[in-house]
Write an enzyme that holds these catalytic residues in place. Structure first.
Site, PDB file in Angstrom:
ATOM      1  CE  LYS A  63      -3.486  -0.473  -0.515  1.00  0.00           C
ATOM      2  NZ  LYS A  63      -4.048  -0.776  -1.876  1.00  0.00           N
ATOM      3  CB  THR A  66       2.407  -1.157  -5.751  1.00  0.00           C
ATOM      4  OG1 THR A  66       1.296  -1.569  -4.946  1.00  0.00           O
ATOM      5  CG2 THR A  66       3.647  -1.161  -4.898  1.00  0.00           C
ATOM      6  CG  HIS A 122       4.163  -6.525  -1.848  1.00  0.00           C
ATOM      7  ND1 HIS A 122       4.289  -5.191  -2.157  1.00  0.00           N
ATOM      8  CD2 HIS A 122       2.862  -6.849  -2.120  1.00  0.00           C
ATOM      9  CE1 HIS A 122       3.130  -4.728  -2.587  1.00  0.00           C
ATOM     10  NE2 HIS A 122       2.254  -5.710  -2.577  1.00  0.00           N
ATOM     11  CB  SER A 152      -3.200   3.135   2.184  1.00  0.00           C
ATOM     12  OG  SER A 152      -3.626   2.518   0.987  1.00  0.00           O
TER      13      SER A 152
END
Length: 301
Positions: A63, A66, A122, A152
């Site tokens: 978050k 991306t 990630h 987020s």
């Protein structure tokens, strides 16, 4: 325990630290936290993935915007006349090694993917696959203010679990977990530092970006990104076209992003788009929350 893992991996999970994160188990491996299926796929990719020199990887913690770059990078690399974003969520244009490719096949054949191959991940830098580090492929890393990152992530994850009939995780509990570094691919600060330090050593290899810079000076940041990817713009209208095509407002308005579902994780595409506002944490944080996370950030950075 999820099904489908080899016995050796199941044994490993029994031996490492475990915490609960948004209703699921998270496991600590080599200093970072993963869900079981993420860790299994990441370990498989680290042992068998072979990068090509023309590959491009988008790396980030969760978050940090991306999704925006998953639209921008393919548009820069392949300036299509036909707009693939009309019918494809950005996730489809930059597949995930851990969620898609290595999740279903521990030794996939990627030879039929035409160059340049575009991927996203990630995983923290220490867990990054050796062939990516040693090849001439490019890595774009996007970071964000940790307060907005947490805000987020909290909204995103609670929206996802709500679709599955699970009560939201209270923000104060999620915040404490984030501050302790216990979240998918966390600790956040260590994740950022790993890529940032390497980008200082090898700027030709890793392009480090901040979401706030992209919002404040999008044209300048887009030009820098295009030059890093060796796809420089030659006309001002080329920059404007990418910014319009990939604008968050336009992406949110597209039919595919309003009603589609990611087949790999079962998440509604609409959850990937919220406000995109810099400083949205101000609408969520107490003074104590701000002070605590700012203090952690100062100590880490």
């Amino acid at each position: 325990m999820e099904l489908g893992f080899p016995d050796s991996f199941s044994t490993l999970l029994d031996e490492v630290p475990k915490e609960t994160w948004y209703g699921s188990d998270a496991y600590n491996w080599e200093g970072f936290w993963y869900r079981a299926h993420h860790l299994s796929a990441a370990m498989a990719a680290r042992s068998s993935f072979q990068a090509n020199d023309s590959d491009v990887f988008l790396a980030s913690s969760m978050k940090t915007s991306t999704t925006w770059l998953k639209a921008i990078i393919p548009t820069i690399m392949n300036p299509y006349e036909d707009d693939p974003l009309l019918n494809h969520h950005p996730n489809e244009l930059m597949p995930s090694l851990k969620i898609q490719i290595f999740k279903v096949n521990r030794n996939p054949n990627l030879s039929d993917m035409p160059p340049p191959r575009l991927f996203r991940t990630h995983v923290p830098y220490p867990m990054l696959y050796e062939s990516i580090k040693s090849s001439a492929c490019k890595i774009v890393y996007i970071s964000r203010d940790p307060k907005d990152t947490f805000t987020s992530c909290c909204h995103f994850m609670n929206s996802v679990i709500a679709d599955r009939g699970i009560d939201p995780w209270p923000m104060d509990e999620a915040f404490e977990s984030f501050c302790r570094g216990i979240h998918a691919f966390g600790p956040f600060h260590d994740h950022v530092l790993g890529y940032w330090k390497e980008s200082i050593k090898r700027p030709e290899k890793i392009h480090f970006m901040r979401y706030e810079d992209m919002k404040n000076e999008p044209k300048e940041q887009l030009r820098k990104l295009a030059c890093f990817l060796q796809r420089p713009f030659h006309k001002e209208e080329e920059v404007d076209k990418v910014l319009w095509r990939c604008s968050l407002e336009r992406l949110k308005s597209l039919e595919v992003n309003q009603h589609g579902v990611d087949p790999w994780v079962g998440i509604n595409y609409k959850h990937y788009f919220r406000s995109g506002t810099v400083g949205d944490w101000k609408n969520q944080f107490t003074d104590e929350m701000k002070e605590k996370l700012d203090r952690i950030t100062t100590l880490k950075f």
